[in-house]
Design a protein around this motif. Structure first.
Motif, PDB file in Angstrom:
ATOM      1  N   ARG A 164      41.976  55.569  59.346  1.00 15.73           N
ATOM      2  CA  ARG A 164      43.459  56.273  58.794  1.00 15.73           C
ATOM      3  C   ARG A 164      44.326  55.593  59.153  1.00 15.73           C
ATOM      4  N   GLN A 165      45.354  55.382  58.617  1.00 20.18           N
ATOM      5  CA  GLN A 165      46.399  54.597  58.496  1.00 20.18           C
ATOM      6  C   GLN A 165      47.828  54.376  57.793  1.00 20.18           C
ATOM      7  N   GLY A 166      48.857  54.504  58.914  1.00 24.10           N
ATOM      8  CA  GLY A 166      50.073  54.859  58.012  1.00 24.10           C
ATOM      9  C   GLY A 166      50.401  56.337  57.364  1.00 24.10           C
ATOM     10  N   GLU A 167      50.445  56.033  55.782  1.00 25.55           N
ATOM     11  CA  GLU A 167      50.410  57.816  55.661  1.00 25.55           C
ATOM     12  C   GLU A 167      49.706  58.723  55.958  1.00 25.55           C
ATOM     13  N   THR A 168      48.452  58.317  55.246  1.00 25.45           N
ATOM     14  CA  THR A 168      47.524  59.252  55.841  1.00 25.45           C
ATOM     15  C   THR A 168      47.817  59.991  57.143  1.00 25.45           C
ATOM     16  N   LEU A 169      47.359  59.091  57.949  1.00 26.46           N
ATOM     17  CA  LEU A 169      47.523  59.471  59.240  1.00 26.46           C
ATOM     18  C   LEU A 169      48.751  60.568  59.409  1.00 26.46           C
ATOM     19  N   ASN A 170      50.379  60.135  58.696  1.00 28.92           N
ATOM     20  CA  ASN A 170      51.048  61.166  59.024  1.00 28.92           C
ATOM     21  C   ASN A 170      50.536  62.592  58.970  1.00 28.92           C
ATOM     22  N   GLN A 171      50.087  62.613  57.606  1.00 26.80           N
ATOM     23  CA  GLN A 171      49.461  63.738  57.008  1.00 26.80           C
ATOM     24  C   GLN A 171      48.960  64.967  57.960  1.00 26.80           C
ATOM     25  N   GLN A 172      48.109  63.581  58.635  1.00 27.13           N
ATOM     26  CA  GLN A 172      47.235  65.000  59.572  1.00 27.13           C
ATOM     27  C   GLN A 172      48.067  66.139  60.892  1.00 27.13           C
ATOM     28  N   ARG A 173      50.060  65.124  60.928  1.00 28.18           N
ATOM     29  CA  ARG A 173      50.320  66.400  61.843  1.00 28.18           C
ATOM     30  C   ARG A 173      50.946  67.944  61.305  1.00 28.18           C
ATOM     31  N   ASP A 174      51.075  68.856  61.805  1.00 29.47           N
ATOM     32  CA  ASP A 174      51.252  70.075  61.579  1.00 29.47           C
ATOM     33  C   ASP A 174      53.398  70.005  61.754  1.00 29.47           C
ATOM     34  N   SER A 175      53.430  69.821  59.994  1.00 27.03           N
ATOM     35  CA  SER A 175      55.453  69.560  60.827  1.00 27.03           C
ATOM     36  C   SER A 175      55.519  71.111  60.690  1.00 27.03           C
ATOM     37  N   SER A 176      55.032  72.465  60.473  1.00 28.22           N
ATOM     38  CA  SER A 176      55.172  73.555  61.085  1.00 28.22           C
ATOM     39  C   SER A 176      55.577  73.840  62.138  1.00 28.22           C
ATOM     40  N   LEU A 177      54.365  72.623  63.025  1.00 26.90           N
ATOM     41  CA  LEU A 177      54.508  72.941  64.369  1.00 26.90           C
ATOM     42  C   LEU A 177      55.454  72.732  65.215  1.00 26.90           C
ATOM     43  N   THR A 178      55.248  71.124  64.664  1.00 22.24           N
ATOM     44  CA  THR A 178      56.774  70.169  65.058  1.00 22.24           C
ATOM     45  C   THR A 178      58.111  71.156  64.884  1.00 22.24           C
ATOM     46  N   ASN A 179      58.163  71.877  63.792  1.00 23.66           N
ATOM     47  CA  ASN A 179      59.470  72.433  63.788  1.00 23.66           C
ATOM     48  C   ASN A 179      59.291  73.280  65.086  1.00 23.66           C
ATOM     49  N   ALA A 180      58.230  74.449  64.719  1.00 24.97           N
ATOM     50  CA  ALA A 180      58.590  75.231  65.877  1.00 24.97           C
ATOM     51  C   ALA A 180      58.348  74.781  67.620  1.00 24.97           C
ATOM     52  N   ILE A 181      58.774  73.784  67.779  1.00 26.57           N
ATOM     53  CA  ILE A 181      58.444  73.511  69.015  1.00 26.57           C
ATOM     54  C   ILE A 181      59.741  73.234  68.891  1.00 26.57           C
ATOM     55  N   GLY A 182      60.271  72.389  68.617  1.00 29.51           N
ATOM     56  CA  GLY A 182      61.825  71.884  68.528  1.00 29.51           C
ATOM     57  C   GLY A 182      62.495  73.386  68.642  1.00 29.51           C
ATOM     58  N   GLU A 183      62.531  74.410  67.691  1.00 33.69           N
ATOM     59  CA  GLU A 183      63.261  75.574  68.042  1.00 33.69           C
ATOM     60  C   GLU A 183      62.952  76.117  69.067  1.00 33.69           C
ATOM     61  N   LEU A 184      61.946  76.088  69.772  1.00 31.18           N
ATOM     62  CA  LEU A 184      61.069  77.031  71.235  1.00 31.18           C
ATOM     63  C   LEU A 184      62.107  75.646  72.338  1.00 31.18           C
ATOM     64  N   LEU A 185      62.176  74.902  72.208  1.00 27.42           N
ATOM     65  CA  LEU A 185      63.035  74.140  73.216  1.00 27.42           C
ATOM     66  C   LEU A 185      64.719  74.330  73.175  1.00 27.42           C
ATOM     67  N   LYS A 186      65.190  74.093  71.857  1.00 26.18           N
ATOM     68  CA  LYS A 186      66.242  74.820  71.966  1.00 26.18           C
ATOM     69  C   LYS A 186      66.798  76.236  72.440  1.00 26.18           C
ATOM     70  N   MET A 187      66.223  76.852  72.897  1.00 29.25           N
ATOM     71  CA  MET A 187      66.377  78.184  73.509  1.00 29.25           C
ATOM     72  C   MET A 187      66.224  78.613  74.670  1.00 29.25           C
ATOM     73  N   ALA A 188      65.226  77.525  75.068  1.00 29.83           N
ATOM     74  CA  ALA A 188      64.734  77.310  76.375  1.00 29.83           C
ATOM     75  C   ALA A 188      65.575  77.508  76.921  1.00 29.83           C
ATOM     76  N   THR A 189      65.716  77.954  78.259  1.00 32.56           N
ATOM     77  CA  THR A 189      67.418  78.327  79.502  1.00 32.56           C
ATOM     78  C   THR A 189      66.491  77.267  80.437  1.00 32.56           C
ATOM     79  N   GLN A 190      65.005  76.395  80.786  1.00 29.55           N
ATOM     80  CA  GLN A 190      65.002  75.319  81.309  1.00 29.55           C
ATOM     81  C   GLN A 190      63.719  74.835  80.888  1.00 29.55           C
TER      82      GLN A 190
END
Length: 318
Positions: A247-273
């Protein structure tokens, strides 16, 4: 009596209208550089894939055309000559190439020490006699007994290799290991002095991802192709083993779960440590492999950072 160095007026320097390639988009013509990655990440296979492509003028990884074919000279410090022959023969059979016609030459000596003047002179004379288009040295750690973390000591070795490249107008590929520490940029993970990465013109970095590998390309003076997923495919009876791009390029990027990355970002924003990878995985209830891909994406985009105690949002890492 001393003599002066030759000089040339800038207007007299020939104009290069196009970037010159050894292997188009993969390795610049007459470039020095690194194939870097962890142990058992097919670095040697990738080096031999490049070598056979240059020697035969056939596409590297079946999609990167060779623009300047020629002889190849190889020294593999960790593999016996029969093992090297077996690998080259497998890669050649996959291309339907006769081994007897292959202009690939192996240096047959127990050791090469780039920190010894005698060995430097012998290597230089070997290159002068053979006139290879590409020199592959694998791996760097077996080619010297100096301190890889010393910029001064590594500068002597890298400077000598640069002199060879310029004197004989060839490309030079060093296989080198990366450290176990996580880095946003793969070049920063190269073991030893940062001068090793700074020295390179073109580089290929491989990172393990399950049974496959992530291949990242870097050039000093040209844009790089998009990141690829590659794999070592075992042929029947190991007779046609080869590397292939999955796989290459966009095909590779499509394998990533955008909902998971959003959830991680929000979780770390709220974390106190800072949160460890294990804590994030348990909090979100996701697979460890999927989490690893998502963390890699977020760090590369600067959305999160890794500290000594865990993952945080960038503003909390300051």
């Amino acid at each position: 009596m001393s003599t002066t160095f030759p000089v040339i007026r800038v207007a007299e320097v020939p104009v290069t209208r196009q970037h010159r390639w050894l292997i188009r988009h993969l390795w610049s013509d007459q470039a020095v550089g690194i194939i870097g990655g962890p142990a058992k990440a097919c670095k040697s296979w990738l080096g031999l894939e490049m070598a056979i492509s240059v020697a035969t003028g056939t596409d590297c990884l079946r999609q990167f055309p060779v623009e300047t074919a020629g002889r190849v000279l190889i020294y593999m410090a960790e593999d016996a000559l029969p093992t090297v022959r077996e690998r080259i023969q497998a890669l050649s059979r996959y291309r339907s190439i006769d081994l007897d016609s292959l202009p690939v030459y192996l240096i047959d000596t127990p050791s090469i020490r780039l920190d010894q003047n005698e060995h430097r002179a012998r290597l230089s004379q070997t290159i002068k006699q053979l006139k290879p288009k590409l020199l592959l040295l694998d791996p760097l750690v077996r080619l010297h007994r100096t301190d890889e973390n010393s910029a001064m000591e590594m500068a002597r070795i890298l400077g000598f290799l640069r002199e060879l490249q310029r004197a004989y107008k060839m490309a030079l590929v060093l296989v080198h290991h990366t450290s176990k520490k996580h880095h946003t940029h793969p070049g920063q993970a190269l073991r030893g002095s940062s001068d090793i990465h700074a020295w390179t013109d073109s580089s290929l970095f491989v990172q393990k991802r399950g049974r496959n590998l992530v291949l990242t390309v870097e050039h000093r003076s040209a844009p790089a192709p998009e990141t690829m997923i590659i794999s070592l495919v075992q042929g029947a009876g190991n007779t046609a083993t080869h590397l292939t791009v999955l796989r290459q390029g966009e095909t590779l990027n499509q394998q990533r779960d955008s909902s998971l990355t959003n959830a991680i970002g929000e979780l770390l924003k709220m974390a106190t440590q800072p949160m460890t990878r294990d804590k994030i995985r348990k909090q979100l209830g996701v697979r460890n492999q999927s989490l690893g891909y998502a963390l890699e994406d977020l760090e590369m985009k600067g959305i999160i950072r890794k500290t000594n105690t865990g993952w945080v949002s960038p503003e909390k890492a300051l």
